[in-house]
Write a protein that holds these residues in place. Structure first.
Motif, PDB file in Angstrom:
ATOM      1  N   ASN A   1     -61.530 -63.013 -28.503  1.00 37.86           N
ATOM      2  CA  ASN A   1     -60.275 -63.765 -28.577  1.00 37.86           C
ATOM      3  C   ASN A   1     -60.165 -64.823 -27.486  1.00 37.86           C
ATOM      4  OD1 ASN A   1     -58.919 -62.932 -30.865  1.00 37.86           O
ATOM      5  ND2 ASN A   1     -57.983 -61.164 -29.873  1.00 37.86           N
ATOM      6  N   ARG A   2     -60.985 -64.741 -26.455  1.00 36.64           N
ATOM      7  CA  ARG A   2     -60.999 -65.769 -25.399  1.00 36.64           C
ATOM      8  C   ARG A   2     -61.866 -66.923 -25.895  1.00 36.64           C
ATOM      9  NH1 ARG A   2     -62.779 -61.286 -20.936  1.00 36.64           N
ATOM     10  NH2 ARG A   2     -60.974 -59.910 -21.176  1.00 36.64           N
ATOM     11  N   THR A   3     -61.356 -67.696 -26.814  1.00 36.10           N
ATOM     12  CA  THR A   3     -62.220 -68.623 -27.550  1.00 36.10           C
ATOM     13  C   THR A   3     -61.518 -69.931 -27.873  1.00 36.10           C
ATOM     14  OG1 THR A   3     -63.637 -68.796 -29.508  1.00 36.10           O
ATOM     15  CG2 THR A   3     -61.533 -67.695 -29.807  1.00 36.10           C
ATOM     16  N   VAL A   4     -62.335 -70.932 -28.151  1.00 33.58           N
ATOM     17  CA  VAL A   4     -61.880 -72.161 -28.802  1.00 33.58           C
ATOM     18  C   VAL A   4     -62.703 -72.306 -30.078  1.00 33.58           C
ATOM     19  CG1 VAL A   4     -61.992 -74.674 -28.703  1.00 33.58           C
ATOM     20  CG2 VAL A   4     -61.025 -73.406 -26.793  1.00 33.58           C
ATOM     21  N   ILE A   5     -62.024 -72.496 -31.221  1.00 31.49           N
ATOM     22  CA  ILE A   5     -62.682 -72.639 -32.522  1.00 31.49           C
ATOM     23  C   ILE A   5     -62.571 -74.095 -32.956  1.00 31.49           C
ATOM     24  CG2 ILE A   5     -62.669 -71.922 -34.932  1.00 31.49           C
ATOM     25  CD1 ILE A   5     -61.477 -69.257 -34.010  1.00 31.49           C
TER      26      ILE A   5
ATOM     27  N   GLY B   1     -52.470 -69.240 -27.782  1.00 29.24           N
ATOM     28  CA  GLY B   1     -52.284 -68.149 -26.838  1.00 29.24           C
ATOM     29  C   GLY B   1     -52.748 -66.824 -27.402  1.00 29.24           C
ATOM     30  N   GLU B   2     -51.902 -65.799 -27.216  1.00 29.20           N
ATOM     31  CA  GLU B   2     -52.231 -64.448 -27.661  1.00 29.20           C
ATOM     32  C   GLU B   2     -51.539 -64.084 -28.972  1.00 29.20           C
ATOM     33  OE1 GLU B   2     -49.172 -61.518 -25.531  1.00 29.20           O
ATOM     34  OE2 GLU B   2     -50.362 -62.632 -24.079  1.00 29.20           O
ATOM     35  N   ASP B   3     -50.919 -65.076 -29.641  1.00 34.38           N
ATOM     36  CA  ASP B   3     -50.107 -64.821 -30.831  1.00 34.38           C
ATOM     37  C   ASP B   3     -50.874 -63.978 -31.841  1.00 34.38           C
ATOM     38  OD1 ASP B   3     -48.004 -65.011 -32.691  1.00 34.38           O
ATOM     39  OD2 ASP B   3     -49.000 -66.694 -33.664  1.00 34.38           O
ATOM     40  N   SER B   4     -50.351 -62.803 -32.142  1.00 32.12           N
ATOM     41  CA  SER B   4     -51.052 -61.861 -33.015  1.00 32.12           C
ATOM     42  C   SER B   4     -51.141 -62.357 -34.452  1.00 32.12           C
ATOM     43  CB  SER B   4     -50.352 -60.494 -32.981  1.00 32.12           C
ATOM     44  OG  SER B   4     -48.999 -60.611 -33.403  1.00 32.12           O
ATOM     45  N   ALA B   5     -50.213 -63.241 -34.855  1.00 32.86           N
ATOM     46  CA  ALA B   5     -50.228 -63.730 -36.235  1.00 32.86           C
ATOM     47  C   ALA B   5     -51.405 -64.657 -36.498  1.00 32.86           C
ATOM     48  CB  ALA B   5     -48.920 -64.450 -36.540  1.00 32.86           C
ATOM     49  N   SER B   6     -51.876 -65.352 -35.483  1.00 29.24           N
ATOM     50  CA  SER B   6     -52.966 -66.305 -35.686  1.00 29.24           C
ATOM     51  C   SER B   6     -54.224 -65.962 -34.905  1.00 29.24           C
ATOM     52  CB  SER B   6     -52.500 -67.714 -35.287  1.00 29.24           C
ATOM     53  OG  SER B   6     -52.085 -67.727 -33.928  1.00 29.24           O
ATOM     54  N   ALA B   7     -54.193 -64.921 -34.059  1.00 31.01           N
ATOM     55  CA  ALA B   7     -55.364 -64.562 -33.250  1.00 31.01           C
ATOM     56  C   ALA B   7     -56.542 -64.220 -34.152  1.00 31.01           C
ATOM     57  CB  ALA B   7     -55.047 -63.384 -32.343  1.00 31.01           C
TER      58      ALA B   7
ATOM     59  N   SER C   1     -64.107 -88.339 -39.830  1.00 28.74           N
ATOM     60  CA  SER C   1     -64.025 -86.878 -39.784  1.00 28.74           C
ATOM     61  C   SER C   1     -62.681 -86.416 -39.217  1.00 28.74           C
ATOM     62  CB  SER C   1     -65.152 -86.307 -38.913  1.00 28.74           C
ATOM     63  OG  SER C   1     -66.401 -86.495 -39.519  1.00 28.74           O
ATOM     64  N   THR C   2     -62.281 -85.228 -39.645  1.00 31.54           N
ATOM     65  CA  THR C   2     -61.104 -84.568 -39.084  1.00 31.54           C
ATOM     66  C   THR C   2     -61.578 -83.357 -38.284  1.00 31.54           C
ATOM     67  OG1 THR C   2     -59.710 -85.251 -40.931  1.00 31.54           O
ATOM     68  CG2 THR C   2     -58.938 -83.391 -39.595  1.00 31.54           C
ATOM     69  N   ILE C   3     -61.163 -83.303 -37.020  1.00 33.54           N
ATOM     70  CA  ILE C   3     -61.577 -82.223 -36.120  1.00 33.54           C
ATOM     71  C   ILE C   3     -60.352 -81.379 -35.780  1.00 33.54           C
ATOM     72  CG2 ILE C   3     -62.875 -81.629 -34.043  1.00 33.54           C
ATOM     73  CD1 ILE C   3     -64.330 -83.557 -35.955  1.00 33.54           C
ATOM     74  N   THR C   4     -60.411 -80.106 -36.114  1.00 27.76           N
ATOM     75  CA  THR C   4     -59.337 -79.180 -35.746  1.00 27.76           C
ATOM     76  C   THR C   4     -59.845 -78.275 -34.627  1.00 27.76           C
ATOM     77  OG1 THR C   4     -58.471 -79.183 -38.001  1.00 27.76           O
ATOM     78  CG2 THR C   4     -57.761 -77.385 -36.552  1.00 27.76           C
ATOM     79  N   ILE C   5     -59.114 -78.262 -33.514  1.00 27.21           N
ATOM     80  CA  ILE C   5     -59.515 -77.463 -32.348  1.00 27.21           C
ATOM     81  C   ILE C   5     -58.361 -76.529 -32.000  1.00 27.21           C
ATOM     82  CG2 ILE C   5     -60.292 -77.506 -29.943  1.00 27.21           C
ATOM     83  CD1 ILE C   5     -61.227 -80.374 -30.399  1.00 27.21           C
ATOM     84  N   ARG C   6     -58.661 -75.237 -31.976  1.00 24.74           N
ATOM     85  CA  ARG C   6     -57.620 -74.256 -31.661  1.00 24.74           C
ATOM     86  C   ARG C   6     -58.096 -73.326 -30.565  1.00 24.74           C
ATOM     87  NH1 ARG C   6     -54.798 -72.725 -37.494  1.00 24.74           N
ATOM     88  NH2 ARG C   6     -54.066 -74.836 -37.916  1.00 24.74           N
ATOM     89  N   GLY C   7     -57.232 -73.161 -29.560  1.00 21.20           N
ATOM     90  CA  GLY C   7     -57.555 -72.277 -28.447  1.00 21.20           C
ATOM     91  C   GLY C   7     -56.797 -70.969 -28.554  1.00 21.20           C
ATOM     92  N   TYR C   8     -57.427 -69.882 -28.102  1.00 20.90           N
ATOM     93  CA  TYR C   8     -56.827 -68.549 -28.166  1.00 20.90           C
ATOM     94  C   TYR C   8     -57.123 -67.798 -26.862  1.00 20.90           C
ATOM     95  CZ  TYR C   8     -56.957 -69.632 -33.181  1.00 20.90           C
ATOM     96  OH  TYR C   8     -56.811 -70.231 -34.405  1.00 20.90           O
ATOM     97  N   THR C   9     -56.370 -66.731 -26.620  1.00 21.68           N
ATOM     98  CA  THR C   9     -56.620 -65.837 -25.488  1.00 21.68           C
ATOM     99  C   THR C   9     -56.475 -64.391 -25.961  1.00 21.68           C
ATOM    100  OG1 THR C   9     -54.321 -65.599 -24.740  1.00 21.68           O
ATOM    101  CG2 THR C   9     -55.537 -67.527 -23.941  1.00 21.68           C
ATOM    102  N   ASP C  10     -56.832 -63.465 -25.075  1.00 23.43           N
ATOM    103  CA  ASP C  10     -56.531 -62.063 -25.356  1.00 23.43           C
ATOM    104  C   ASP C  10     -55.091 -61.774 -24.929  1.00 23.43           C
ATOM    105  OD1 ASP C  10     -56.550 -61.869 -22.600  1.00 23.43           O
ATOM    106  OD2 ASP C  10     -58.514 -60.905 -22.502  1.00 23.43           O
ATOM    107  N   ILE C  11     -54.693 -60.502 -24.917  1.00 22.78           N
ATOM    108  CA  ILE C  11     -53.299 -60.146 -24.622  1.00 22.78           C
ATOM    109  C   ILE C  11     -53.073 -59.842 -23.150  1.00 22.78           C
ATOM    110  CG2 ILE C  11     -52.805 -59.245 -26.915  1.00 22.78           C
ATOM    111  CD1 ILE C  11     -53.271 -56.418 -25.756  1.00 22.78           C
ATOM    112  N   ILE C  12     -54.100 -59.983 -22.323  1.00 23.36           N
ATOM    113  CA  ILE C  12     -53.945 -59.677 -20.897  1.00 23.36           C
ATOM    114  C   ILE C  12     -53.269 -60.859 -20.220  1.00 23.36           C
ATOM    115  CG2 ILE C  12     -55.146 -59.115 -18.761  1.00 23.36           C
ATOM    116  CD1 ILE C  12     -57.376 -57.907 -20.471  1.00 23.36           C
TER     117      ILE C  12
END
Length: 644
Positions: free
Chosen positions: A634-638, A615-621, A563-574
């Motif tokens: 947006n405070r998430t891991v997908i 992070g908070e990058d608006s292009a990928s949030a 399997s291939t596992i892709t994990i991406r973390g994000y935050t809000d803009i604060i």
């Protein structure tokens, strides 16, 4: 008299010797901004003036004039030193001003003596000044003394001794002092806590020191002692040495080409539901962005209706998820209707006070009881100023408006596993969504300019094809930028491009980096997979604590060999962009560690991970950041799982 002067001179000479012997020593650390400690000293008291009426019932036959004595002084102290040359100090302590008057002869040719035990509670603020910015300092300031003791002992030959209290003693004295001192560090130079021994000498003139309301008795004092102080040290740079200069950091540059094949994923997504209903400022009504049904519509509402695919790209993910989340009240109502044993508590919170928070909760309760006909006895409500897990923290000063908007809400709480799931401390049971998605970043050229935000004012990207045609993009300021491959290729099927990054440093110089990239039109394939999301409270990367059981027991079993596992973390803009990048990466890495351990324990092999923090990058949030629920999501891991 002579012996007292000798003892006092010894104290003064020893103190001054310590000061001047160490005056050439160089400190390894600067003076702390704040210091606290204690001091102890000897007061050399010298009496002058006249005293004869000792109390209302005793007037001695011969007046006393001169006197002297040594009494103790002790204090607790605090110092504030904003610069190396000046500061302020405050002493609060016990001040002994007693002694013995010179003996006199009464008219009966009888020797007479008078001893005093006058003492004060003293408050002594002072201004400190270090002429060279070193450890030697001068100080001066007022003294406010409140009388504690006023005892005396009068003896006269052929008369009984008299032990009593002086009458007409001033309750408060306001006088002054001047002095010198020297701070001697005794802690190691590398220690974070700085301990200092500080010998000092001060002079208290007789001005303002008239002890009594009557007569003219006054006191002059020379005080010599030592203070012990401690504070948090600040590193110092010797005047004879140049300050260390940070090495010039190079800007590194790299280019990532888009994937040759654009993979579209047929995803079965497990969507966590926020158990929050957010309210608008100045209103206690349910916001109209939530999906509110009529009684007739509620009869036909089913969760499964929310699984239908709405859009077919990554950019529509936020709209799809929010569409599900905005049905939160209907999901709760339907689950409670289907499971009559469920009870909930609605906890409303508002900075305006518990009463408004209770009104928020009452609005939610009214909807559930009216539209879904849930018995009122199954719904408890309460009001608070802050929610149980607030975003706004004590002492916080930045971006309070955004944080407070997230705290203006109703928390839906329950112990029923038919309604809630222990994911992140009481998250609602998730909803399944089936959709087809593609990550837009897979079709973009990604430019990584390491430390751009720290070192560069801005930079541009030039792309030159094999015919010499130049396309310029920018100016940019972020560490990572991306451009769609289609916009670079135009009508061409493929092309090889020279890439030049030209940046202006914050020092005004120019820097140039080069690379190349090969582009071609993408093919598309369809893969099936599973997606899971975990949500975080504000400013917390607590995956291991809150989600380990969920990731281990629910997500990890879906990982198969290859399997291939892709994990991406994000935050809000604060918060700052750099901090959010690190926080999102930490969240993603923690999730990877748990899944790696679980899959290895289950005997899975050839499992590959691709983990990054955006992070908070608006292009990928995943979401916008305009509403509190968008910032929370947006405070998430997908996590995407694609089988071989």
């Amino acid at each position: 008299m002579l012996s007292i002067y000798k003892n006092l001179n010894k104290v003064l000479i020893c103190s001054l010797a310590i000061v001047f012997i160490t005056a050439n020593a160089s400190a390894q650390t600067e003076k702390p901004k704040w210091s606290f400690g204690v001091s102890g000293a000897a007061n050399g008291n010298f009496f002058d003036g006249t005293t004869q009426r000792l109390s209302t019932s005793l007037i001695v036959p011969t007046a006393f004039h001169k006197g002297k004595g040594i009494r103790p002084f002790g204090s607790i102290l605090a110092e504030y030193q904003p610069s190396s040359k000046w500061g302020i100090a405050l002493n609060f302590g016990y001040d002994g001003r007693g002694g013995k008057f010179d003996g006199v002869i009464a008219p009966c040719n009888c020797p007479a003596d008078l001893k005093t035990n006058v003492s004060y509670l003293t408050v002594e603020p002072s201004l400190k000044f270090s002429p060279g910015g070193g450890n030697f300092y001068l100080f001066a300031g007022p003294r406010v003394a409140m009388n504690l003791q006023k005892d005396f002992n009068y003896t006269q030959l052929k008369q009984p001794n008299t032990n009593a209290e002086f009458s007409e003693v001033r309750k408060t004295l306001i006088s002054g002092q001047v002095g010198i001192g020297y701070d001697i560090p005794v802690s190691a130079p590398e220690s974070n806590t700085r301990f200092v021994i500080s010998p000092f000498v001060s002079y208290h003139p007789y001005f303002g020191q008239d002890v009594r309301e009557i007569e003219s008795w006054s006191i002059t004092t020379i005080r010599a002692g030592v203070a012990l102080k401690f504070g948090k040290a600040r590193k110092a740079v010797r005047a004879s040495e140049p300050a260390p200069v940070a090495p010039l950091q190079e800007v590194s540059f790299s280019v990532r080409a888009p994937k040759e094949i654009l993979v579209k994923h047929a995803v079965s997504e497990t969507l966590p539901l926020l158990n929050y209903v957010f309210f608008d400022e100045g209103s206690t009504a349910l916001p109209d962005r939530y999906t509110l049904l009529s009684k007739n519509q509620a009869v036909d509402f089913k969760e499964v209706q929310l699984q239908n695919e709405v859009v077919a790209d990554m950019a529509g993910r936020s709209g799809r998820q929010l569409s599900v989340y905005y049905n939160i009240l209907n999901i709760v109502g339907a689950r409670m209707k289907a499971n009559p044993e469920i009870s909930i508590t609605l906890s409303g919170a508002s900075k305006a006070g518990p009463e408004e928070g209770r009104k928020f909760a009452a609005a939610v309760k009214n909807y559930l009881t009216t539209v879904f006909e849930i018995p009122a006895s199954k719904i408890a409500i309460n009001g608070r100023t802050k929610p149980v897990d607030p975003s706004e923290q004590p002492g916080g000063t930045k971006e309070l408006e955004l944080l407070r908007a997230g705290d203006r809400r109703v928390d839906i709480q329950s112990t029923s596993d038919k309604l809630m799931m222990e994911v992140g401390g009481g998250m609602m049971k998730p909803v399944q969504i089936n959709t087809t998605q593609a990550d837009p970043m897979d079709s973009h050229v990604v430019f990584n300019v390491n430390s751009a935000t720290e070192l560069l004012k801005s930079y541009t990207i030039d792309l030159t094809d094999q015919q010499g045609q130049v396309q310029r993009f920018g100016p940019f300021t972020k560490n990572q930028e991306s451009i769609a491959a289609k916009s670079i290729l135009g009508t061409n099927e493929k092309g090889v491009y020279k890439v030049v990054m030209l940046g202006e440093t914050k020092l005004g110089t120019m820097t140039q980096k080069e690379s190349s990239v090969q582009l071609q039109s993408q093919q598309e394939i369809l893969q099936t997979g599973n997606r899971y999301s975990v949500l975080f409270n504000f400013n917390k990367a607590n995956t291991a604590a809150a989600y380990e059981q969920f990731l281990t027991e629910v997500v990890a079993p879906l990982i198969s060999n290859g399997s291939t596992i892709t994990i991406r973390g994000y935050t809000d803009i604060i918060g700052s962009e750099d901090y959010n990048n690190k926080l999102s990466q930490k969240r993603a890495q923690q999730a990877q560690q748990i899944l790696e351990q679980a899959s290895a324990k289950a005997g899975r092999s050839n499992v590959s991970f691709e983990t990054l923090g955006s992070g908070e990058d608006s292009a990928s949030a995943p979401f916008n950041n305009n509403l509190p629920e968008e910032r929370f999501y947006n405070r998430t891991v997908i996590i995407d799982i694609v089988s071989k």
